[in-house]
Design a protein around this motif. Structure first.
Motif, PDB file in Angstrom:
ATOM      1  N   THR A 148      36.156  36.025  24.900  1.00  0.00           N
ATOM      2  CA  THR A 148      37.487  35.872  24.320  1.00  0.00           C
ATOM      3  C   THR A 148      37.582  36.553  22.958  1.00  0.00           C
ATOM      4  OG1 THR A 148      37.786  33.771  25.481  1.00  0.00           O
ATOM      5  CG2 THR A 148      39.239  34.206  23.601  1.00  0.00           C
ATOM      6  N   VAL A 149      36.543  36.395  22.128  1.00  0.00           N
ATOM      7  CA  VAL A 149      36.530  37.023  20.802  1.00  0.00           C
ATOM      8  C   VAL A 149      36.624  38.545  20.935  1.00  0.00           C
ATOM      9  CG1 VAL A 149      35.078  37.508  18.795  1.00  0.00           C
ATOM     10  CG2 VAL A 149      35.344  35.164  19.603  1.00  0.00           C
ATOM     11  N   SER A 150      35.845  39.100  21.853  1.00  0.00           N
ATOM     12  CA  SER A 150      35.862  40.552  22.042  1.00  0.00           C
ATOM     13  C   SER A 150      37.229  41.033  22.532  1.00  0.00           C
ATOM     14  CB  SER A 150      34.781  40.965  23.049  1.00  0.00           C
ATOM     15  OG  SER A 150      33.509  40.607  22.591  1.00  0.00           O
ATOM     16  N   LEU A 151      37.789  40.308  23.501  1.00  0.00           N
ATOM     17  CA  LEU A 151      39.089  40.687  24.048  1.00  0.00           C
ATOM     18  C   LEU A 151      40.179  40.620  22.990  1.00  0.00           C
ATOM     19  CD1 LEU A 151      40.947  41.420  26.386  1.00  0.00           C
ATOM     20  CD2 LEU A 151      41.013  39.007  27.024  1.00  0.00           C
ATOM     21  N   VAL A 152      40.215  39.531  22.244  1.00  0.00           N
ATOM     22  CA  VAL A 152      41.234  39.368  21.209  1.00  0.00           C
ATOM     23  C   VAL A 152      41.074  40.436  20.129  1.00  0.00           C
ATOM     24  CG1 VAL A 152      42.071  37.844  19.374  1.00  0.00           C
ATOM     25  CG2 VAL A 152      41.563  36.915  21.646  1.00  0.00           C
ATOM     26  N   SER A 153      39.831  40.761  19.773  1.00  0.00           N
ATOM     27  CA  SER A 153      39.585  41.795  18.756  1.00  0.00           C
ATOM     28  C   SER A 153      40.131  43.141  19.216  1.00  0.00           C
ATOM     29  CB  SER A 153      38.086  41.908  18.472  1.00  0.00           C
ATOM     30  OG  SER A 153      37.570  40.699  17.962  1.00  0.00           O
ATOM     31  N   CYS A 154      39.913  43.460  20.493  1.00  0.00           N
ATOM     32  CA  CYS A 154      40.463  44.709  21.048  1.00  0.00           C
ATOM     33  C   CYS A 154      41.985  44.731  20.934  1.00  0.00           C
ATOM     34  CB  CYS A 154      40.062  44.863  22.506  1.00  0.00           C
ATOM     35  SG  CYS A 154      38.339  45.285  22.786  1.00  0.00           S
ATOM     36  N   PHE A 165      43.250  45.064  17.241  1.00  0.00           N
ATOM     37  CA  PHE A 165      43.084  46.432  16.748  1.00  0.00           C
ATOM     38  C   PHE A 165      44.093  47.364  17.401  1.00  0.00           C
ATOM     39  CE2 PHE A 165      41.217  50.603  16.335  1.00  0.00           C
ATOM     40  CZ  PHE A 165      40.624  50.579  15.083  1.00  0.00           C
ATOM     41  N   GLN A 166      44.331  47.157  18.704  1.00  0.00           N
ATOM     42  CA  GLN A 166      45.282  47.986  19.432  1.00  0.00           C
ATOM     43  C   GLN A 166      46.683  47.867  18.839  1.00  0.00           C
ATOM     44  OE1 GLN A 166      44.480  49.909  21.983  1.00  0.00           O
ATOM     45  NE2 GLN A 166      46.344  50.355  23.095  1.00  0.00           N
ATOM     46  N   VAL A 167      47.044  46.671  18.410  1.00  0.00           N
ATOM     47  CA  VAL A 167      48.375  46.437  17.862  1.00  0.00           C
ATOM     48  C   VAL A 167      48.501  46.991  16.444  1.00  0.00           C
ATOM     49  CG1 VAL A 167      49.990  44.648  17.106  1.00  0.00           C
ATOM     50  CG2 VAL A 167      48.829  44.424  19.316  1.00  0.00           C
ATOM     51  N   ALA A 222      46.336  49.213  14.733  1.00  0.00           N
ATOM     52  CA  ALA A 222      45.920  50.589  14.461  1.00  0.00           C
ATOM     53  C   ALA A 222      47.065  51.552  14.755  1.00  0.00           C
ATOM     54  CB  ALA A 222      44.699  50.947  15.303  1.00  0.00           C
ATOM     55  N   LYS A 223      46.995  52.714  14.139  1.00  0.00           N
ATOM     56  CA  LYS A 223      48.047  53.723  14.310  1.00  0.00           C
ATOM     57  C   LYS A 223      47.424  55.031  14.774  1.00  0.00           C
ATOM     58  CE  LYS A 223      50.971  51.729  10.681  1.00  0.00           C
ATOM     59  NZ  LYS A 223      51.884  51.094  11.657  1.00  0.00           N
ATOM     60  N   GLY A 224      48.212  55.777  15.545  1.00  0.00           N
ATOM     61  CA  GLY A 224      47.808  57.113  15.964  1.00  0.00           C
ATOM     62  C   GLY A 224      46.524  57.120  16.770  1.00  0.00           C
ATOM     63  N   LYS A 225      45.674  58.137  16.495  1.00  0.00           N
ATOM     64  CA  LYS A 225      44.458  58.318  17.277  1.00  0.00           C
ATOM     65  C   LYS A 225      43.424  57.236  17.014  1.00  0.00           C
ATOM     66  CE  LYS A 225      42.795  61.735  13.861  1.00  0.00           C
ATOM     67  NZ  LYS A 225      44.073  61.931  13.168  1.00  0.00           N
ATOM     68  N   ALA A 226      43.606  56.431  15.965  1.00  0.00           N
ATOM     69  CA  ALA A 226      42.673  55.335  15.704  1.00  0.00           C
ATOM     70  C   ALA A 226      42.684  54.298  16.828  1.00  0.00           C
ATOM     71  CB  ALA A 226      43.023  54.662  14.376  1.00  0.00           C
ATOM     72  N   LYS A 227      43.776  54.244  17.594  1.00  0.00           N
ATOM     73  CA  LYS A 227      43.840  53.294  18.705  1.00  0.00           C
ATOM     74  C   LYS A 227      42.756  53.560  19.733  1.00  0.00           C
ATOM     75  CE  LYS A 227      48.852  52.392  18.476  1.00  0.00           C
ATOM     76  NZ  LYS A 227      48.803  50.941  18.324  1.00  0.00           N
ATOM     77  N   GLN A 228      42.242  54.795  19.781  1.00  0.00           N
ATOM     78  CA  GLN A 228      41.182  55.134  20.717  1.00  0.00           C
ATOM     79  C   GLN A 228      39.914  54.325  20.459  1.00  0.00           C
ATOM     80  OE1 GLN A 228      41.342  57.183  23.253  1.00  0.00           O
ATOM     81  NE2 GLN A 228      43.209  58.347  22.915  1.00  0.00           N
ATOM     82  N   GLY A 247      36.169  46.041  19.227  1.00  0.00           N
ATOM     83  CA  GLY A 247      35.934  44.772  19.898  1.00  0.00           C
ATOM     84  C   GLY A 247      34.465  44.513  20.146  1.00  0.00           C
ATOM     85  N   LEU A 248      33.718  45.554  20.504  1.00  0.00           N
ATOM     86  CA  LEU A 248      32.278  45.394  20.724  1.00  0.00           C
ATOM     87  C   LEU A 248      31.554  45.033  19.428  1.00  0.00           C
ATOM     88  CD1 LEU A 248      31.391  48.323  23.166  1.00  0.00           C
ATOM     89  CD2 LEU A 248      31.494  45.883  23.672  1.00  0.00           C
TER      90      LEU A 248
END
Length: 501
Positions: free
Chosen positions: A177-183, A186-188, A190-196, A202-203
């Motif tokens: 759950t911690v890893s999933l939520v962290s992903c 960050f996805q929400v 982060a901006k631009g190519k940092a979303k990659q 998350g890892l």
């Protein structure tokens, strides 16, 4: 640092200093690093391999990814496209290989990869004679089925891994759950190519939390060497006909997706159509380097769609810049500390991140279906192939009347069944029906406009992007594993052409 003209980055053979090229190469490594290594960990876990063996395979994965990328950038004869394509270990094969290693062992999987890779490589050299058989809707439903087939793999990892005594324990569920939520966070944010980099983020967060919870296995660090050579032929290949046929079918799926990646890259990076020589070289590289990968005990290699998406965002196509990333991957293969750290990662942490990646594959498949168009013919192909492929393999006893070779290929492999049914349906169903469907659709649309003019409410049924179903760039998933199509980087296609995958 030595100055250079920025526009050189946007030329295939632009002249840029080595040190100025490195950051752009590193960016591509970060975009694909996790997706390159995760399939090894998953399949090795299904095979019951130890930490040392898994670590050795991770080293080989980095080496093969670097070699494959260099061959794509700088072809060896007809092998390689000459394009800025980044290669890595393919998620497409995870489901079928997990089944093979669980039934026959890891050595049988290696033998199947060797043979299947050679077959794909040879077929790649003659791609112009067969690639039109596989239309956009076929590629779309196959990608969708791959996503569905991987959901169980992700869920098993989320619980702690197959066969572990503490499967589904509170600790494993918490780490996942911690890893999933962290992903997601960050996805929400982060901006631009940092979303990659959301999966990598998350890892890292999951690993740190696992350290505090005492869930990290440090046994692999004991006696770790500073430098070590990847092992050649760590497994003696064994050849099983059923495994070879099953893996070869998936190689054909991977080849169609590579065609899509190559076509999309030339369109978004070089603003032109792909050349026949580039397509054949790209597929040949996929196949022959996959066979080389098997010689190091590793899994099949393929082009990475998230790196095509990165090219679409940055427009950096300079081969020298991307080659620096490939060289760094090769050098990293001789540093065991990288493989040891990754192999010590708790399975639940990996599951929390990969389950998001697998979900993205499904959504990307839906987007590909939309781009192919919702004609009655396409709907029939998609509905039939997904229903038979996913449904029949859920009740594998349906295959009991068939010979053992058929059962070994199809009974537990929904991707292979979907691929076969979709190809047959695409060849059998008449194409002239599509024209009639489109005419009917135009008549219906005209009638709706007439109703609207009279004040009647109209329900808009067409997907965003117009009648063809092309999705807007904002609909593209920002982070995805290998083989996930990048809609924003893909040109629209017509029926009979291949959809970028």
């Amino acid at each position: 640092m030595k100055p250079f003209a920025t526009e050189e980055l946007f030329k295939l053979d632009g002249d840029i200093p080595l040190l100025r090229a490195v950051p752009y190469g590193v960016q591509h490594i970060l975009a694909m690093f996790v997706a390159n290594l995760a399939p090894i960990v998953i399949v090795a876990g299904a095979a019951g391999l130890g930490t040392d063996q898994t670590g050795s395979l991770i080293q080989s994965a980095m080496l093969i990814a670097g070699i494959g990328t260099l061959i794509q950038l700088f072809p060896l004869g007809r092998i390689g496209s000459g394009l800025p394509i980044v290669m890595g270990i393919s998620f497409t094969f995870v489901t079928v290989l997990c089944g093979i290693v669980a039934t026959y062992g890891y050595s049988t999987a290696i033998g199947a990869i060797m043979v299947g890779g050679i077959i794909e490589g040879v077929l790649g050299l003659f791609a112009k004679y067969w690639r039109r058989i596989i239309s956009p809707i076929v590629a779309a439903v196959v990608v969708t089925s791959i996503g569905f087939s991987l959901l169980g793999v992700g869920a098993t990892s989320f619980g702690g891994g197959s066969g572990v005594p503490d499967f589904g324990s509170p600790q494993n569920l918490a780490l996942g759950t911690v890893s999933l939520v962290s992903c997601l966070v960050f996805q929400v944010l982060a901006k631009g190519k940092a979303k990659q980099l959301s999966v990598l983020f998350g890892l890292v967060i999951g690993y740190v939390v696992a350290l505090f919870m005492g869930a990290v296995d440090f046994s692999g660090f004991a006696g770790m060497q500073l430098f070590a050579l990847p092992q050649l032929m760590p497994f003696t290949p064994e050849f099983n006909l059923g495994a070879i046929v099953s893996v070869t079918l998936i190689f054909l799926v991977s080849a169609t997706e590579t065609i899509g990646d190559t076509s999309a890259l030339t369109m978004v990076g070089l603003n032109r159509e792909v050349k026949e020589k580039e397509l054949t070289g790209s597929i040949a590289c996929d196949g022959f380097v996959s066979s080389l990968s098997a010689c190091f005990g590793c899994l099949p290699i393929t082009s990475f769609s998230q790196n095509v998406g990165l090219v679409a965002m940055t427009k950096v196509v300079n081969r020298r810049a991307i080659a620096t990333g490939a060289v760094i991957m090769v050098l990293a293969a001789f540093l065991p500390v990288i493989s040891v750290v990754f192999s010590s990662l708790p399975e639940a942490v990996l599951g929390g991140c990969t389950i998001m990646m697998f979900g993205n594959i499904i959504v990307s498949g839906f987007q590909m279906i939309a781009r192919a168009g919702f004609t009655q013919r396409n709907i029939t192909i998609a509905a039939l192939s997904l229903a038979v492929g996913i449904g029949f393999t859920q009740a594998s006893a349906l295959f009991a009347v068939f010979p053992e070779i058929v059962q070994s290929v199809f009974a537990q492999n929904c991707v292979a069944v979907v691929f076969l049914v979709a190809v047959v349906a695409n060849l059998v169903l008449p194409r002239d029906a599509q024209v009639g469907d489109e005419a009917d659709a135009m008549d219906v649309a005209a009638g709706e406009r007439g109703d609207a003019a009279e004040g009647s409410p109209v329900v808009a049924a067409a997907p965003a992007g117009g009648p063809t179903g092309a999705l807007s760039p904002s609909a593209a998933p920002a982070t995805a594993p290998d083989r996930v199509p990048t809609p924003s980087s893909a040109p629209d296609t017509e029926e009979g052409d291949l959809a970028p995958a």
